[in-house]
Scaffold this motif. Structure first.
Motif, PDB file in Angstrom:
ATOM      1  N   ASN A  93       0.812  -1.215   0.000  1.00  0.00           N
ATOM      2  CA  ASN A  93       0.000   0.000   0.000  1.00  0.00           C
ATOM      3  C   ASN A  93       0.846   1.265   0.000  1.00  0.00           C
ATOM      4  OD1 ASN A  93      -3.015  -0.701   0.315  1.00  0.00           O
ATOM      5  ND2 ASN A  93      -1.963  -2.144   1.662  1.00  0.00           N
ATOM      6  N   GLY A  94       2.152   1.113  -0.278  1.00  0.00           N
ATOM      7  CA  GLY A  94       3.021   2.281  -0.397  1.00  0.00           C
ATOM      8  C   GLY A  94       3.491   2.860   0.919  1.00  0.00           C
ATOM      9  N   ILE A  95       3.426   2.082   1.994  1.00  0.00           N
ATOM     10  CA  ILE A  95       3.864   2.558   3.305  1.00  0.00           C
ATOM     11  C   ILE A  95       5.168   1.864   3.652  1.00  0.00           C
ATOM     12  CG2 ILE A  95       3.291   2.675   5.759  1.00  0.00           C
ATOM     13  CD1 ILE A  95       0.345   2.493   4.912  1.00  0.00           C
ATOM     14  N   SER A  96       6.158   2.643   4.045  1.00  0.00           N
ATOM     15  CA  SER A  96       7.453   2.097   4.401  1.00  0.00           C
ATOM     16  C   SER A  96       7.566   2.009   5.921  1.00  0.00           C
ATOM     17  CB  SER A  96       8.559   3.009   3.848  1.00  0.00           C
ATOM     18  OG  SER A  96       9.811   2.578   4.305  1.00  0.00           O
ATOM     19  N   LEU A  97       7.875   0.819   6.414  1.00  0.00           N
ATOM     20  CA  LEU A  97       8.061   0.612   7.853  1.00  0.00           C
ATOM     21  C   LEU A  97       9.499   0.211   8.122  1.00  0.00           C
ATOM     22  CD1 LEU A  97       4.963  -1.525   8.909  1.00  0.00           C
ATOM     23  CD2 LEU A  97       5.279   0.919   9.157  1.00  0.00           C
ATOM     24  N   ARG A  98      10.045   0.706   9.215  1.00  0.00           N
ATOM     25  CA  ARG A  98      11.372   0.292   9.661  1.00  0.00           C
ATOM     26  C   ARG A  98      11.305   0.022  11.149  1.00  0.00           C
ATOM     27  NH1 ARG A  98      14.145   5.374   7.201  1.00  0.00           N
ATOM     28  NH2 ARG A  98      13.062   6.078   9.028  1.00  0.00           N
ATOM     29  N   LYS A  99      11.978  -1.026  11.567  1.00  0.00           N
ATOM     30  CA  LYS A  99      12.041  -1.349  12.986  1.00  0.00           C
ATOM     31  C   LYS A  99      13.116  -0.484  13.629  1.00  0.00           C
ATOM     32  CE  LYS A  99      10.941  -6.209  12.379  1.00  0.00           C
ATOM     33  NZ  LYS A  99      11.424  -7.565  12.534  1.00  0.00           N
ATOM     34  N   PRO A 100      12.845   0.036  14.828  1.00  0.00           N
ATOM     35  CA  PRO A 100      13.903   0.740  15.545  1.00  0.00           C
ATOM     36  C   PRO A 100      14.989  -0.256  15.948  1.00  0.00           C
ATOM     37  CG  PRO A 100      11.886   0.637  16.847  1.00  0.00           C
ATOM     38  CD  PRO A 100      11.578   0.051  15.518  1.00  0.00           C
ATOM     39  N   PRO A 101      16.203   0.206  16.214  1.00  0.00           N
ATOM     40  CA  PRO A 101      17.294  -0.728  16.496  1.00  0.00           C
ATOM     41  C   PRO A 101      17.083  -1.573  17.752  1.00  0.00           C
ATOM     42  CG  PRO A 101      17.993   1.557  16.770  1.00  0.00           C
ATOM     43  CD  PRO A 101      16.613   1.579  16.192  1.00  0.00           C
ATOM     44  N   TYR A 102      16.189  -1.167  18.639  1.00  0.00           N
ATOM     45  CA  TYR A 102      15.981  -1.892  19.891  1.00  0.00           C
ATOM     46  C   TYR A 102      14.772  -2.816  19.839  1.00  0.00           C
ATOM     47  CZ  TYR A 102      12.762   1.985  20.261  1.00  0.00           C
ATOM     48  OH  TYR A 102      11.786   2.899  19.987  1.00  0.00           O
ATOM     49  N   TYR A 103      14.125  -2.982  18.689  1.00  0.00           N
ATOM     50  CA  TYR A 103      12.914  -3.780  18.563  1.00  0.00           C
ATOM     51  C   TYR A 103      13.251  -5.241  18.287  1.00  0.00           C
ATOM     52  CZ  TYR A 103       8.317  -5.265  16.999  1.00  0.00           C
ATOM     53  OH  TYR A 103       7.127  -5.924  16.869  1.00  0.00           O
ATOM     54  N   ALA A 104      12.501  -6.138  18.909  1.00  0.00           N
ATOM     55  CA  ALA A 104      12.679  -7.580  18.665  1.00  0.00           C
ATOM     56  C   ALA A 104      11.313  -8.214  18.458  1.00  0.00           C
ATOM     57  CB  ALA A 104      13.382  -8.234  19.840  1.00  0.00           C
ATOM     58  N   ASP A 105      11.218  -9.120  17.489  1.00  0.00           N
ATOM     59  CA  ASP A 105       9.959  -9.817  17.249  1.00  0.00           C
ATOM     60  C   ASP A 105       9.648 -10.847  18.329  1.00  0.00           C
ATOM     61  OD1 ASP A 105       8.632  -8.780  15.081  1.00  0.00           O
ATOM     62  OD2 ASP A 105       9.666 -10.023  13.622  1.00  0.00           O
ATOM     63  N   THR A 106      10.676 -11.514  18.834  1.00  0.00           N
ATOM     64  CA  THR A 106      10.460 -12.548  19.837  1.00  0.00           C
ATOM     65  C   THR A 106      11.143 -12.137  21.135  1.00  0.00           C
ATOM     66  OG1 THR A 106      12.406 -13.732  19.046  1.00  0.00           O
ATOM     67  CG2 THR A 106      10.292 -14.426  18.169  1.00  0.00           C
ATOM     68  N   PRO A 107      10.533 -12.422  22.266  1.00  0.00           N
ATOM     69  CA  PRO A 107      11.140 -12.083  23.545  1.00  0.00           C
ATOM     70  C   PRO A 107      12.464 -12.831  23.740  1.00  0.00           C
ATOM     71  CG  PRO A 107       8.855 -12.754  23.842  1.00  0.00           C
ATOM     72  CD  PRO A 107       9.221 -13.030  22.416  1.00  0.00           C
ATOM     73  N   ALA A 108      13.368 -12.223  24.487  1.00  0.00           N
ATOM     74  CA  ALA A 108      14.662 -12.846  24.761  1.00  0.00           C
ATOM     75  C   ALA A 108      14.456 -14.176  25.460  1.00  0.00           C
ATOM     76  CB  ALA A 108      15.517 -11.920  25.621  1.00  0.00           C
ATOM     77  N   GLY A 109      15.197 -15.166  25.064  1.00  0.00           N
ATOM     78  CA  GLY A 109      15.125 -16.456  25.709  1.00  0.00           C
ATOM     79  C   GLY A 109      14.146 -17.420  25.067  1.00  0.00           C
TER      80      GLY A 109
END
Length: 114
Positions: A93-109
């Motif tokens: 849909n023409g929208i650009s997304l970027r993750k911030p450097p501190y973002y994680a998809d899965t929790p640590a561990g």
């Protein structure tokens, strides 16, 4: 009056009793932040409706990406919507997304092995 003007007038009249899913106050706030002054409440409702449709379409597209991704996995049938699913739908849909450097998809561990 042309057919387009008639249709627009009918839509605005029908919007009189409509309560949008996105509150008019929220829509009016963001319209004001962008520099748009809306004096007609029907116009604010129309923008709320258009925004709701856009978000619903974007969410549906992300769900389709999720289903396609999950179909590739044979054993797991539960749907897990990820940021990447949403990012793919946004790109379409023409929208650009970027993750911030501190973002994680899965929790640590936790592991996504499966």
């Amino acid at each position: 009056m042309t057919d387009d003007e008639k249709t627009a007038e009918e839509l605005l009249l029908a919007m009189g009793d409509y309560t949008p899913a996105i509150p008019e106050e929220v829509t009016a706030h963001f319209l004001a932040q962008s520099g748009f002054q809306a004096t007609d409440e029907r116009l604010v409702r129309l923008v709320s409706l258009a925004t709701h449709k856009f978000v619903a379409d974007l969410t549906n597209d992300a769900l389709q990406h999720c289903k396609n991704r999950q179909a590739a996995r044979k054993g797991d049938v539960r749907l897990v919507l990820t940021t990447e699913d949403l990012a793919q739908a946004c790109r379409e849909n023409g929208i650009s997304l970027r993750k911030p450097p501190y973002y994680a998809d899965t929790p640590a561990g936790s592991s996504d092995a499966g």
